[in-house]
Scaffold this motif. Structure first.
Motif, mmCIF file in Angstrom:
data_model
loop_
_atom_site.group_PDB
_atom_site.id
_atom_site.type_symbol
_atom_site.label_atom_id
_atom_site.label_comp_id
_atom_site.label_asym_id
_atom_site.label_seq_id
_atom_site.Cartn_x
_atom_site.Cartn_y
_atom_site.Cartn_z
ATOM 1 N N VAL A 163 19.540 6.217 6.096
ATOM 2 C CA VAL A 163 20.113 7.300 5.197
ATOM 3 C C VAL A 163 20.770 8.230 5.774
ATOM 4 O O VAL A 163 22.211 8.839 5.708
ATOM 5 N N HIS A 164 20.555 9.004 6.847
ATOM 6 C CA HIS A 164 20.927 10.114 7.466
ATOM 7 C C HIS A 164 22.290 9.530 8.184
ATOM 8 O O HIS A 164 23.252 10.324 7.946
ATOM 9 N N PRO A 165 22.265 8.688 8.993
ATOM 10 C CA PRO A 165 23.553 8.095 9.561
ATOM 11 C C PRO A 165 24.591 7.816 8.670
ATOM 12 O O PRO A 165 25.718 8.180 8.722
ATOM 13 N N LEU A 166 24.101 7.237 7.402
ATOM 14 C CA LEU A 166 25.241 6.668 6.366
ATOM 15 C C LEU A 166 25.821 8.034 5.866
ATOM 16 O O LEU A 166 27.026 8.124 5.822
ATOM 17 N N VAL A 167 24.924 8.819 5.434
ATOM 18 C CA VAL A 167 25.708 9.978 4.746
ATOM 19 C C VAL A 167 26.493 11.014 5.772
ATOM 20 O O VAL A 167 27.292 11.475 5.432
ATOM 21 N N SER A 168 25.951 11.017 6.950
ATOM 22 C CA SER A 168 26.620 11.716 8.017
ATOM 23 C C SER A 168 28.151 11.193 8.130
ATOM 24 O O SER A 168 29.205 11.864 8.244
ATOM 25 N N GLU A 169 28.012 9.834 8.479
ATOM 26 C CA GLU A 169 29.328 9.099 8.534
ATOM 27 C C GLU A 169 30.303 9.373 7.521
ATOM 28 O O GLU A 169 31.717 9.396 7.868
ATOM 29 N N VAL A 170 29.821 9.159 6.269
ATOM 30 C CA VAL A 170 30.801 8.929 4.962
ATOM 31 C C VAL A 170 31.386 10.507 4.905
ATOM 32 O O VAL A 170 32.510 10.413 4.795
ATOM 33 N N LEU A 171 30.359 11.475 5.118
ATOM 34 C CA LEU A 171 31.021 12.905 4.959
ATOM 35 C C LEU A 171 32.031 13.291 5.982
ATOM 36 O O LEU A 171 33.082 13.814 6.048
ATOM 37 N N ASN A 172 31.699 12.783 7.556
ATOM 38 C CA ASN A 172 32.520 13.051 8.619
ATOM 39 C C ASN A 172 34.026 12.371 8.151
ATOM 40 O O ASN A 172 34.990 12.999 8.648
ATOM 41 N N THR A 173 33.945 11.262 7.707
ATOM 42 C CA THR A 173 35.197 10.641 7.367
ATOM 43 C C THR A 173 35.995 11.240 6.407
ATOM 44 O O THR A 173 37.343 11.391 6.613
ATOM 45 N N LEU A 174 35.271 11.769 5.363
ATOM 46 C CA LEU A 174 35.834 12.559 4.089
ATOM 47 C C LEU A 174 36.440 13.664 4.535
ATOM 48 O O LEU A 174 37.392 14.433 4.386
ATOM 49 N N VAL A 175 35.756 14.517 5.504
ATOM 50 C CA VAL A 175 36.285 15.593 6.027
ATOM 51 C C VAL A 175 37.370 15.614 6.978
ATOM 52 O O VAL A 175 37.968 16.580 7.365
ATOM 53 N N GLY A 176 37.340 14.373 7.719
ATOM 54 C CA GLY A 176 38.131 14.269 8.738
ATOM 55 C C GLY A 176 37.788 14.626 10.011
ATOM 56 O O GLY A 176 38.622 15.236 11.022
ATOM 57 N N CYS A 177 36.482 14.700 10.343
ATOM 58 C CA CYS A 177 35.722 14.997 11.663
ATOM 59 C C CYS A 177 35.245 13.862 12.656
ATOM 60 O O CYS A 177 34.732 12.831 11.997
ATOM 61 N N SER A 178 35.598 14.156 13.588
ATOM 62 C CA SER A 178 35.012 13.325 14.757
ATOM 63 C C SER A 178 33.553 13.059 14.641
ATOM 64 O O SER A 178 32.825 13.944 14.357
ATOM 65 N N PRO A 179 33.200 11.899 15.222
ATOM 66 C CA PRO A 179 31.581 11.681 15.524
ATOM 67 C C PRO A 179 30.793 12.860 16.145
ATOM 68 O O PRO A 179 29.858 13.428 15.947
ATOM 69 N N ASP A 180 31.563 13.319 17.421
ATOM 70 C CA ASP A 180 31.192 14.280 18.390
ATOM 71 C C ASP A 180 30.940 15.651 17.480
ATOM 72 O O ASP A 180 29.838 16.238 17.255
ATOM 73 N N ILE A 181 31.821 16.220 16.702
ATOM 74 C CA ILE A 181 31.953 17.256 15.900
ATOM 75 C C ILE A 181 30.981 17.217 14.959
ATOM 76 O O ILE A 181 30.012 18.223 14.614
ATOM 77 N N GLY A 182 30.808 16.151 14.176
ATOM 78 C CA GLY A 182 30.047 15.806 13.252
ATOM 79 C C GLY A 182 28.334 15.984 13.431
ATOM 80 O O GLY A 182 27.748 16.112 12.924
ATOM 81 N N ALA A 183 28.186 15.354 14.806
ATOM 82 C CA ALA A 183 26.683 15.378 15.392
ATOM 83 C C ALA A 183 26.346 16.895 15.478
ATOM 84 O O ALA A 183 25.248 17.060 15.160
#
Length: 416
Positions: A163-183
């Motif tokens: 759940v946590h990695p899924l929601v984080s990745e979806v939101l990062n994609t929609l915000v246009g955010c890199s995985p590093d910044i998103g983490a």
């Protein structure tokens, strides 16, 4: 001497009680509260009525609204109950653990009137630019990839591994955010929600990461939430963009994660949804709506700060002290709680009034896609521990499990 004039309605009413910070208060940040908040809400309602004295951190008093109609009245009255905390904040120690969550920011959540309207217009424009069907497809693809990492094992912690990695990745994609910044954003936001000793450091990590995100999108625009905010006619400053993103992530990760995890718990422990997931007569959508009613993922929030002492429901509320809405208690208020959840969206889980959540459809879309993909892949999934052994994270705001361990028959990975 004549009785004081009520500042709520202008009627001369002598106060029947005063919430002033000197009397006993119920702590909302303890493990004991997190273990059984509904019992606490019932006791508060029985003892105090609609407005109860609480602490949201040691030595930080607030008033908790536990009656549905009173909550609606307050949420629709920003003139008497503004969201701007600056006067309260001026008298709060800098190391106060709830300050990073409640402090004033130049965003829609912490402002009222014309400033709020301007900032919210940029928020809603950026969110409304999301294609919900595309977001659903994105969530489904990420879900399949994550399920494939544990489906052959037969056990998993759905919170940490799904759940946590899924929601984080979806939101990062929609915000246009890199995985590093998103983490880094997720790390900072988690510290703020938990009101831990690291909340102040978490806030610094959060703001630093979102500053990088804003600068990146000013230099390299894309089709994403950040770019649309920057391009909006409200002409947000760099600081304003950063703090709109604080709201996007704050409302996007923690509540959506809790919504999915808690709905899965409900579906695995309630025979009406199948128990073992196969034979239930109700749908994922039904489960989500029931969860939003009975145990909303953001349990106590929607803070406001009366400009002056205010009389409401037989109680004087002090000026500038936080008033927070218990969406969980209000949804379960016996005065309005009918037990009918199907197609009933009168709950307050998304708030109401001028500060209502503008991303509720997006959050529900992500949650439904994640749950449906998981149940399709692992229909016989069950809790790996007795439900009473599940641990709830303490904190005054959220209704959040520390983990969700499950067991199932090992199954081959799905085709991506």
């Amino acid at each position: 001497m004549p009785p004081p004039l009520s500042s709520y309605g202008g009627c001369p009413i002598a106060p029947s009680s005063v919430i002033d910070g000197d009397g006993p208060r119920v702590a909302l940040y303890t493990k004991e509260f997190a273990a059984n908040p509904q019992r606490v809400y019932q006791e508060l309602r029985a003892r105090y009525g609609s407005l109860a004295p609480v602490e949201i951190a040691p030595g930080v008093p607030a008033t908790l609204v536990v009656a549905y109609e009173t909550a609606k009245r307050i949420l629709h009255d920003p003139e008497h109950f503004p969201a701007d905390p600056r006067t309260w904040q001026a008298n709060v120690p800098l190391d106060c653990p709830v300050l990073p969550m409640l402090q004033w920011r130049p965003n829609a959540q912490r402002n009222t009137g014309a400033v709020h309207a301007r900032l919210r217009s940029a928020n809603t424009f950026a969110i409304n630019g999301i294609d919900l069907h595309a977001a659903q497809v994105l969530a489904e693809k990420i879900a399949v990839r994550l399920i494939n990492t544990f489906c052959a094992v037969g056990r998993a912690d759905l919170l940490a591994q799904f759940v946590h990695p899924l929601v984080s990745e979806v939101l990062n994609t929609l915000v246009g955010c890199s995985p590093d910044i998103g983490a880094r954003v997720a790390q900072g936001m988690a510290a703020i929600f938990d009101t831990s000793a690291d909340a102040e450091d978490g806030n610094a990590i959060l703001e630093s990461a979102l500053y990088e995100q804003t600068m990146h999108k000013i230099a390299e625009p894309g089709n994403d939430i950040t770019t649309r905010m920057i391009a909006h006619s409200a002409k947000l400053t760099e600081e304003e963009v950063i703090h709109q993103l604080v709201v996007i992530y704050g409302a996007g990760i923690e509540p959506t994660v809790n919504l999915i995890v808690n709905t899965l718990r409900l579906m695995m422990t309630n025979d009406r949804f199948g128990g073992g997931m196969v034979s239930g007569s109700l749908s994922t959508g039904d489960a989500l709506e029931e969860l939003l009613f009975t145990d909303p993922p953001l349990a106590n929030f929607c803070f406001s700060y009366p400009r002056q002492p205010i009389f409401i429901d037989g109680v004087w509320l002090p000026a500038h002290q936080p008033v927070l809405i218990s969406m969980s208690a209000c949804n379960n208020d016996p005065a309005v709680h009918s037990g009918d959840f199907i197609a009933n969206r009168s709950h307050l889980a998304w708030g109401t009034g001028p500060h209502a959540c503008p991303a509720k459809d997006l959050s529900s879309t992500i949650a439904r896609a994640a749950i449906d993909q998981l149940l399709d892949a692992l229909p016989e999934m069950e809790l790996a521990v007795p439900v009473e052994d599940l641990q709830w994270r303490p904190g005054p705001y959220h209704r959040s499990l520390a983990s969700l361990p499950v067991a199932f028959e090992p199954t081959p990975p799905m085709a991506v």
